[in-house]
Design an enzyme around this catalytic site. Structure first.
Site, PDB file in Angstrom:
ATOM      1  N   CYS A 107      29.821  33.152  -5.743  1.00 40.14           N
ATOM      2  CA  CYS A 107      29.160  32.123  -6.082  1.00 40.14           C
ATOM      3  C   CYS A 107      29.548  30.948  -5.429  1.00 40.14           C
ATOM      4  O   CYS A 107      30.407  31.028  -4.427  1.00 40.14           O
ATOM      5  CB  CYS A 107      29.736  32.033  -7.748  1.00 40.14           C
ATOM      6  SG  CYS A 107      29.421  33.496  -8.881  1.00 40.14           S
ATOM      7  N   ARG A 125      25.493  30.507  -9.616  1.00 37.66           N
ATOM      8  CA  ARG A 125      26.328  32.058  -9.501  1.00 37.66           C
ATOM      9  C   ARG A 125      24.982  33.152  -8.966  1.00 37.66           C
ATOM     10  O   ARG A 125      23.840  32.942  -8.832  1.00 37.66           O
ATOM     11  CB  ARG A 125      25.884  32.457 -10.972  1.00 37.66           C
ATOM     12  CG  ARG A 125      26.458  33.929 -11.405  1.00 37.66           C
ATOM     13  CD  ARG A 125      26.316  34.265 -12.903  1.00 37.66           C
ATOM     14  NE  ARG A 125      26.713  35.731 -13.036  1.00 37.66           N
ATOM     15  CZ  ARG A 125      26.515  36.346 -13.889  1.00 37.66           C
ATOM     16  NH1 ARG A 125      25.700  36.133 -15.097  1.00 37.66           N
ATOM     17  NH2 ARG A 125      27.220  37.691 -14.145  1.00 37.66           N
ATOM     18  N   VAL A 139      26.398  39.762  -9.408  1.00 31.63           N
ATOM     19  CA  VAL A 139      26.411  41.129  -8.877  1.00 31.63           C
ATOM     20  C   VAL A 139      26.886  41.997  -9.983  1.00 31.63           C
ATOM     21  O   VAL A 139      26.596  43.235  -9.783  1.00 31.63           O
ATOM     22  CB  VAL A 139      27.547  40.840  -7.895  1.00 31.63           C
ATOM     23  CG1 VAL A 139      28.219  42.170  -7.400  1.00 31.63           C
ATOM     24  CG2 VAL A 139      27.053  40.113  -6.854  1.00 31.63           C
ATOM     25  N   VAL A 140      27.678  41.487 -10.917  1.00 27.83           N
ATOM     26  CA  VAL A 140      28.135  42.510 -12.112  1.00 27.83           C
ATOM     27  C   VAL A 140      27.869  41.759 -13.373  1.00 27.83           C
ATOM     28  O   VAL A 140      28.059  40.409 -13.680  1.00 27.83           O
ATOM     29  CB  VAL A 140      29.827  42.863 -11.864  1.00 27.83           C
ATOM     30  CG1 VAL A 140      30.253  43.449 -13.044  1.00 27.83           C
ATOM     31  CG2 VAL A 140      29.962  43.572 -10.716  1.00 27.83           C
ATOM     32  N   SER A 194      31.651  45.408   5.129  1.00 27.43           N
ATOM     33  CA  SER A 194      31.735  45.064   6.595  1.00 27.43           C
ATOM     34  C   SER A 194      33.145  45.323   6.979  1.00 27.43           C
ATOM     35  O   SER A 194      34.110  45.339   6.520  1.00 27.43           O
ATOM     36  CB  SER A 194      31.372  43.599   6.922  1.00 27.43           C
ATOM     37  OG  SER A 194      31.420  43.296   8.201  1.00 27.43           O
ATOM     38  N   GLY A 195      33.197  45.765   8.383  1.00 26.47           N
ATOM     39  CA  GLY A 195      34.484  46.284   9.017  1.00 26.47           C
ATOM     40  C   GLY A 195      35.568  45.015   9.484  1.00 26.47           C
ATOM     41  O   GLY A 195      36.554  45.571  10.271  1.00 26.47           O
TER      42      GLY A 195
END
Length: 627
Positions: free
Chosen positions: A2, A50, A53-54, A377-378
């Site tokens: 957010c 916002r 996502v959850v 992501s790495g």
């Protein structure tokens, strides 16, 4: 994820400031495209954008909870990965949850434990909580600084926000920079000194820090630091610990109520995340894992191996996608795409950044967002496990400066003599370097001892690697985290970075270098720990950095654009650069790029031209005043 904005004021009634708060908050709409919320009281005003996502219903913000005479109001940007544990403990203490969001877990944690709540949180976050009864703000940022938080303390009020652009929408803040800000942009940039907000009067809350602001003033508290322990585990136990922590971290970070995927380069780090994620989703019956890679038109024609980029990524991406049955999308961009995105990337970052590296990630994120809302992501494995060339090259180890900026003359040659005289660049860089070294925790028993010369030499090397590790974790890694946050959130994409889990960072920090560089390889320990997780050829592939274009048209395009800028007598860039030297450099088409990056592994002469284009755009777009 957010965007958050807060305003605490002891002189004005903020209930009448909805319009100003709204303008500040709406600059963060790309970070939170799904919903908007405000909460205003006489002393505190909070705004929120916002990205859902959850828990779409239960995670709405600003979030308000009551206990006795206390009213607590939270704005939060982030993601908790131990929500279940925190929630279970709070339930056992008698708390009631209205939803299942991590937002509620953060707020109730503060209600129970106060500022010490941050010690219990595993995640990436920046948040502010206003206690109406005590008239006090508490704000905090995650341990590694994955999520941003800037603030400005003025006479009688405090502002804070996720991004600089939001603060600059306040009528009493102006986009002005002085000697310090100029030094950060031209000498340290695209990195920043921790805590430095570049603009006059603006600071950044440092990673692992919290603040309390009340009528008694502002107090900053460091709640987390790298632990200072002697590593006692042997190799088998160390490798097993790394493996267990990493498996647990990736699995925790797959929690989402929206589609999720991974960014796959074919290198060790992104491949390991992809392997675990693909296997986990398959086990849970959730289907094939979406994976995404980035490439550039005709790159295969012009790629040439070098010390920093030993091989092309394409075949390894295909190898991984086939091995783990992922649903792969390759995103390919042209040179005009990259060049056109330089402005948008500078706007997203609020400052000149990593040029084409930023621009390509912004374009990449736009494409990923068409398929998923969350990506893994790495980033940060190289910082944590010693993967960069400067951990291994004698010239980097011997240099008494930041090892990713050895060729400072490549950037100084294009600055005006007046600016160089004003900034005193070598003094500024040295002071920032020495400040960083002074922070490094010393291992117990690390004082020099009288032993044979070989042992002393080994100790000196270990001490220097520890310095390089600290510098990389605290000065270089934040640059990549800034880039990742701004470019992805500018498109409404949430990206998580498992290697930044503080448990992994804490454990790896004190592991001796000979163990980290097992078998003489970069990230040798991590490779050993991941045995069986990845195919052997992928596991032991040489490190390759984030892919960039090798097409000569990129150099030609940015050089042409820069010439147009320099031909404008009203360009704000002109007083800051050495025009004859820059013109001479642009004529040397047969000798650039130089193979001597002036920042990191990827920023050579073409990126210097692109960086100056971003500087010009940033100065004009923000109407920056140079004091």
């Amino acid at each position: 994820m957010c965007g958050i904005v807060g305003w605490i004021d002891w002189k004005r009634d903020l209930t009448s400031q909805k319009e100003v708060l709204g303008r500040m908050t709406q600059t963060l709409t790309p970070r939170g495209p799904d919903a908007e919320g405000y909460w205003l009281s006489p002393r505190a005003a909070l705004g929120h954008r916002r990205l859902i996502v959850v828990d779409p219903e239960g995670g709405q913000q600003p979030m308000i909870r009551h206990r006795g005479e206390h009213t607590y109001t939270l704005i939060y940007n982030g993601e908790l990965y131990n929500t279940h544990e925190v929630r279970s403990e709070l339930l056992s203490l008698g708390y009631h949850f209205e939803g299942h969001s991590d937002t509620e877990a953060v707020l109730l944690s503060y209600m129970e434990w106060g500022p010490a709540c941050v010690d219990r949180l595993n995640g990436i976050f920046a948040f502010g909580i206003w206690d109406s009864q005590s008239q006090q703000l508490f704000a905090a940022r995650d341990r590694l600084g994955v999520k941003p938080l800037f603030y400005s303390k003025q006479n009688g009020f405090l502002l804070f926000a996720s991004e600089l652009k939001a603060l600059l929408k306040h009528p009493e803040l102006s986009p002005s920079i002085g000697k310090n800000g100029l030094s950060e942009v031209f000498l340290i940039g695209p990195a920043r000194t921790p805590g430095n907000g570049v603009y006059e009067g603006i600071s950044e809350l440092r990673p692992g820090h919290s603040l309390i602001y009340s009528n008694n003033g502002l107090k900053i508290h460091r709640y987390w630091a790298l632990p200072n322990n002697v590593h006692i585990d042997d190799l088998p136990k160390t490798a097993a610990k790394i493996r267990d922590l990493f498996l647990d971290t990736v699995q925790r970070q797959l929690v989402s109520d929206v589609p999720i995927g991974t960014l796959l380069s074919g290198g060790l780090d992104s491949s390991a995340i992809t392997a675990i994620a693909a296997n986990t989703l398959a086990y849970e019956g959730k289907g094939a894992l979406p994976t995404f890679s980035v490439d550039y038109a005709d790159n295969d024609k012009y790629f040439k191996p070098n010390d920093f980029q030993p091989g092309a990524d394409g075949p390894w991406i295909e190898r991984m996608s086939q091995a783990f049955s992922t649903k792969h999308t390759n995103c390919t961009f042209t040179i005009p795409d990259l060049v056109d995105a330089l402005k948008a990337a500078a706007s997203a970052r609020d400052l000149p950044g990593m040029a084409d590296v930023d621009a390509s990630l912004l374009l990449f994120s736009q494409e990923i967002k068409k398929h998923v809302t969350v990506g893994l992501s790495g980033e940060c494995a190289d910082e944590v496990f010693g993967g960069y060339p400067w951990f291994h090259r004698p010239d980097s180890l011997a240099a008494e400066t930041f090892p990713w900026a050895l060729h400072v003359e490549n950037r100084l040659q294009v600055l005006s003599p007046e600016l160089i005289d004003f900034l005193q660049p070598h003094d500024y860089i040295r002071n920032r370097y020495e400040e960083a070294l002074a922070e490094i925790p010393k291992l117990p028993g690390s004082a020099p001892v009288h032993q044979d010369s070989r042992t002393v030499k080994d100790q000196q090397r270990e001490a220097r690697i520890r310095e390089i590790s600290y510098l990389t974790l605290t000065r270089f890694m934040p640059t990549l985290l800034d880039r990742k946050d701004r470019m992805t959130m500018a498109t409404g994409l949430e990206v998580r970075v498992p290697f930044c889990d503080h448990r992994i960072v804490e454990y790896a920090w004190n592991i001796p270098w000979d163990m980290k560089a097992l078998e003489g390889r970069e990230k040798g320990l991590l490779r050993h720990a991941l045995t069986g997780v990845l195919p052997e050829d992928v596991l032991w592939r040489r490190k390759s950095p984030y892919p960039k274009t090798h097409h000569p048209n990129y150099l030609q395009s940015v050089r042409s654009w820069l010439r147009e800028i320099l031909a404008d007598p009203n360009s704000p860039l002109l007083p800051l650069i050495n025009l004859p030297a820059l013109e001479d450099l642009m004529k040397l088409s047969d000798t650039i790029p130089s193979g001597r990056p002036w920042f990191g592994q990827l920023m050579d002469i073409p990126q210097l031209f692109a960086f100056l284009i971003q500087v010009e755009f940033w100065l004009k777009e923000n109407e920056v005043q140079i004091l």
